[in-house]
Scaffold this motif. Structure first.
Motif, PDB file in Angstrom:
ATOM      1  N   ILE A   1       5.492  -3.210  -0.452  1.00 40.26           N
ATOM      2  CA  ILE A   1       4.571  -2.346  -1.375  1.00 40.26           C
ATOM      3  C   ILE A   1       4.977  -0.978  -1.477  1.00 40.26           C
ATOM      4  O   ILE A   1       5.097  -0.458  -2.728  1.00 40.26           O
ATOM      5  CB  ILE A   1       3.014  -2.438  -1.176  1.00 40.26           C
ATOM      6  CG1 ILE A   1       2.835  -3.912  -1.397  1.00 40.26           C
ATOM      7  CG2 ILE A   1       2.095  -1.546  -1.918  1.00 40.26           C
ATOM      8  CD1 ILE A   1       1.405  -4.340  -0.769  1.00 40.26           C
ATOM      9  N   VAL A   2       5.213  -0.196  -0.567  1.00 34.11           N
ATOM     10  CA  VAL A   2       5.575   1.211  -0.431  1.00 34.11           C
ATOM     11  C   VAL A   2       6.992   1.221  -1.075  1.00 34.11           C
ATOM     12  O   VAL A   2       7.087   2.027  -1.847  1.00 34.11           O
ATOM     13  CB  VAL A   2       5.807   1.512   1.128  1.00 34.11           C
ATOM     14  CG1 VAL A   2       6.330   2.941   1.442  1.00 34.11           C
ATOM     15  CG2 VAL A   2       4.215   1.859   2.029  1.00 34.11           C
ATOM     16  N   ALA A   3       7.916   0.421  -0.911  1.00 32.34           N
ATOM     17  CA  ALA A   3       9.106   0.462  -1.595  1.00 32.34           C
ATOM     18  C   ALA A   3       9.220   0.339  -3.128  1.00 32.34           C
ATOM     19  O   ALA A   3       9.878   0.959  -3.662  1.00 32.34           O
ATOM     20  CB  ALA A   3      10.203  -0.310  -0.696  1.00 32.34           C
TER      21      ALA A   3
ATOM     22  N   PRO B   1       7.124   7.044  12.303  1.00 34.99           N
ATOM     23  CA  PRO B   1       6.200   6.607  13.368  1.00 34.99           C
ATOM     24  C   PRO B   1       4.641   6.427  12.569  1.00 34.99           C
ATOM     25  O   PRO B   1       4.410   7.400  11.800  1.00 34.99           O
ATOM     26  CB  PRO B   1       6.014   7.855  14.134  1.00 34.99           C
ATOM     27  CG  PRO B   1       7.475   8.641  14.229  1.00 34.99           C
ATOM     28  CD  PRO B   1       7.716   8.484  12.979  1.00 34.99           C
ATOM     29  N   GLY B   2       4.243   5.230  12.805  1.00 41.27           N
ATOM     30  CA  GLY B   2       2.784   4.991  12.250  1.00 41.27           C
ATOM     31  C   GLY B   2       2.968   4.794  10.810  1.00 41.27           C
ATOM     32  O   GLY B   2       2.050   4.573   9.942  1.00 41.27           O
ATOM     33  N   TRP B   3       4.021   4.557   9.861  1.00 45.70           N
ATOM     34  CA  TRP B   3       4.083   4.219   8.759  1.00 45.70           C
ATOM     35  C   TRP B   3       3.274   3.150   8.150  1.00 45.70           C
ATOM     36  O   TRP B   3       2.769   2.962   7.125  1.00 45.70           O
ATOM     37  CB  TRP B   3       5.630   3.890   8.022  1.00 45.70           C
ATOM     38  CG  TRP B   3       6.424   2.583   8.606  1.00 45.70           C
ATOM     39  CD1 TRP B   3       6.999   2.453   9.787  1.00 45.70           C
ATOM     40  CD2 TRP B   3       6.193   1.419   8.103  1.00 45.70           C
ATOM     41  NE1 TRP B   3       7.288   1.015   9.810  1.00 45.70           N
ATOM     42  CE2 TRP B   3       6.648   0.318   8.706  1.00 45.70           C
ATOM     43  CE3 TRP B   3       5.403   0.976   6.673  1.00 45.70           C
ATOM     44  CZ2 TRP B   3       6.808  -0.797   8.178  1.00 45.70           C
ATOM     45  CZ3 TRP B   3       5.690  -0.377   6.398  1.00 45.70           C
ATOM     46  CH2 TRP B   3       6.139  -1.421   7.302  1.00 45.70           C
TER      47      TRP B   3
ATOM     48  N   ALA C   1       5.842   6.841   1.474  1.00 47.03           N
ATOM     49  CA  ALA C   1       7.144   7.103   0.720  1.00 47.03           C
ATOM     50  C   ALA C   1       7.777   8.850   0.685  1.00 47.03           C
ATOM     51  O   ALA C   1       8.838   8.882   0.548  1.00 47.03           O
ATOM     52  CB  ALA C   1       6.576   7.053  -0.854  1.00 47.03           C
ATOM     53  N   GLN C   2       6.960   9.590   1.035  1.00 48.96           N
ATOM     54  CA  GLN C   2       7.528  11.095   0.974  1.00 48.96           C
ATOM     55  C   GLN C   2       8.089  11.200   2.385  1.00 48.96           C
ATOM     56  O   GLN C   2       9.181  11.881   2.348  1.00 48.96           O
ATOM     57  CB  GLN C   2       6.284  12.166   1.064  1.00 48.96           C
ATOM     58  CG  GLN C   2       6.648  13.554   1.368  1.00 48.96           C
ATOM     59  CD  GLN C   2       7.538  14.109   0.382  1.00 48.96           C
ATOM     60  OE1 GLN C   2       8.002  13.553  -0.832  1.00 48.96           O
ATOM     61  NE2 GLN C   2       8.254  15.337   0.478  1.00 48.96           N
ATOM     62  N   ALA C   3       7.625  10.312   3.386  1.00 50.28           N
ATOM     63  CA  ALA C   3       8.369  10.599   4.583  1.00 50.28           C
ATOM     64  C   ALA C   3       9.833  10.002   4.660  1.00 50.28           C
ATOM     65  O   ALA C   3      10.861  10.415   5.292  1.00 50.28           O
ATOM     66  CB  ALA C   3       7.640   9.819   5.949  1.00 50.28           C
TER      67      ALA C   3
END
Length: 175
Positions: A81-83, A143-145, A154-156
């Protein structure tokens, strides 16, 4: 020939039914690990209207490619979903060439990754599967994504000069 036909039918079913349901359930909070609902602005920060229509063949194929790469790497649904949401924001799920003055520096492709930033060379970044692999590789280093809001995850990964751009879609994840 039968294997190819079965593969095509499977992709069509997953993309046409599974992906929209996956994104919808995540946005509406259905199932475990759903997302809260955020109101999308009428226009993207770029000034272009937010998409509200259906996806065409290219967009469906790119979304399926991103999910396939995520599956192959063993990422959970939240990673896909993030991607996909990141690619929607970055390119509208289009494999964009370098757009010259209409583009951000040397950004290219689905995730608008930049050769000058170490994502790969232009031929590599012209391949959606390569870009998805690079996106997921970097996501896995954050870490923790898995429990981050979509916008932060997304920003990370992308380290956009416009981090608020990711807030134009589903942005919160409930644990």
């Amino acid at each position: 020939m039968t294997r190819i036909l079965i593969g095509v039918v499977t992709v069509v079913i997953v993309v046409c039914l599974g992906l929209p349901m996956l994104l919808l359930s995540s946005v509406l909070g259905g199932g475990s690990g759903g997302c809260g609902v955020a109101t999308a602005p009428a226009a993207r920060p770029s000034g272009h209207p937010a998409g509200s229509g259906s996806w065409d063949t290219e967009q469906l194929e790119i979304a399926a490619t991103i999910i396939d790469v995520g599956l192959a790497k063993g990422l959970p649904r939240w990673g896909w979903i993030v991607a996909v949401a990141t690619a929607m924001q970055e390119s509208g799920l289009r494999n964009l060439p370098h757009l010259g003055n209409r583009n951000d520096h040397d950004s290219i492709g689905v995730f608008q990754q930049r050769p000058s930033q170490g994502w790969g060379d232009v031929p590599q970044l012209s391949e959606p599967s390569y870009q998805a692999e690079k996106f997921f590789d970097k996501l896995l280093t954050v870490p923790g994504w898995e429990s981050m809001p979509l916008t932060q995850a997304a920003q990370a990964v992308q380290i956009s000069a416009y981090p608020d751009a990711y807030a134009s879609g589903p942005t919160t994840r409930r644990s």
